[in-house]
Scaffold this motif. Structure first.
Motif, PDB file in Angstrom:
ATOM      1  N   TYR A 140       0.873  -1.084  -0.103  1.00  0.00           N
ATOM      2  CA  TYR A 140       0.029   0.083  -0.047  1.00  0.00           C
ATOM      3  C   TYR A 140       1.080   1.301  -0.070  1.00  0.00           C
ATOM      4  O   TYR A 140       2.000   1.171   0.763  1.00  0.00           O
ATOM      5  N   SER A 141       0.519   2.208  -0.752  1.00  0.00           N
ATOM      6  CA  SER A 141       1.138   3.478  -0.791  1.00  0.00           C
ATOM      7  C   SER A 141       0.273   4.349  -0.446  1.00  0.00           C
ATOM      8  O   SER A 141      -0.815   4.613  -0.805  1.00  0.00           O
ATOM      9  N   MET A 163      -3.150   6.152  -2.065  1.00  0.00           N
ATOM     10  CA  MET A 163      -3.886   5.330  -2.851  1.00  0.00           C
ATOM     11  C   MET A 163      -5.441   5.211  -2.641  1.00  0.00           C
ATOM     12  O   MET A 163      -5.924   5.332  -1.463  1.00  0.00           O
ATOM     13  N   ASP A 164      -6.246   5.296  -3.871  1.00  0.00           N
ATOM     14  CA  ASP A 164      -7.584   5.298  -3.820  1.00  0.00           C
ATOM     15  C   ASP A 164      -8.018   3.740  -3.840  1.00  0.00           C
ATOM     16  O   ASP A 164      -7.933   3.188  -5.068  1.00  0.00           O
ATOM     17  N   LEU A 165      -8.614   3.196  -2.804  1.00  0.00           N
ATOM     18  CA  LEU A 165      -8.789   1.628  -2.701  1.00  0.00           C
ATOM     19  C   LEU A 165     -10.218   1.618  -3.278  1.00  0.00           C
ATOM     20  O   LEU A 165     -10.744   0.588  -3.182  1.00  0.00           O
ATOM     21  N   ALA A 217      -2.577  -3.450  -6.843  1.00  0.00           N
ATOM     22  CA  ALA A 217      -2.932  -2.255  -7.654  1.00  0.00           C
ATOM     23  C   ALA A 217      -3.566  -2.886  -9.247  1.00  0.00           C
ATOM     24  O   ALA A 217      -4.475  -2.284  -9.539  1.00  0.00           O
ATOM     25  N   GLU A 253      -6.493  -4.336  -8.818  1.00  0.00           N
ATOM     26  CA  GLU A 253      -7.577  -3.986  -8.052  1.00  0.00           C
ATOM     27  C   GLU A 253      -8.281  -4.878  -7.006  1.00  0.00           C
ATOM     28  O   GLU A 253      -9.459  -4.915  -7.055  1.00  0.00           O
TER      29      GLU A 253
END
Length: 115
Positions: free
Chosen positions: A13-14, A17-19, A71, A74
């Protein structure tokens, strides 16, 4: 218990980030899609819409339950089973999103099921 509320270094995870919309996979199958997420230090989590698996139910998963954020696909993988997620303290977004008592209870629940 604070570690349960932070993304682990192996999770990929960075910050920022939009999860939202990511699929969520438990150790034993699909549980839903991310409706909401935060990366606040010490209180990071994702909220998962569990339709159709658990009709109408949302769950909050502390960031520490996330093993990998993929990512490219997704997809988020968590180190819990569907039953552990299903049996977690019930989440109501209107009542629990910012409730420290709920977070303490949830952190205790997931912390007791540590992997």
């Amino acid at each position: 218990m604070n570690d349960i509320w932070g993304y682990g270094p192996a999770s990929r995870y960075s910050s920022g980030m939009d999860l939202t919309g990511y699929k969520v996979e438990a150790r034993d199958g699909h549980v839903g899609k991310v409706d909401d997420a935060t990366d606040e230090v010490g209180s990071a989590f994702v909220v998962v819409n569990c339709k159709p698996w658990l009709i109408g139910k949302h769950v909050m998963l502390p960031a520490g339950t996330i093993t990998v954020v993929d990512a490219g696909e997704e997809t988020i993988h968590v180190n819990r089973t569907k039953d552990e997620i299903k049996n977690a303290p019930e989440y109501n977004p209107e009542l629990h999103r910012d409730d420290p008592t709920y977070r303490s209870t949830l952190g205790g629940y997931y912390g007791s099921h540590a992997r």
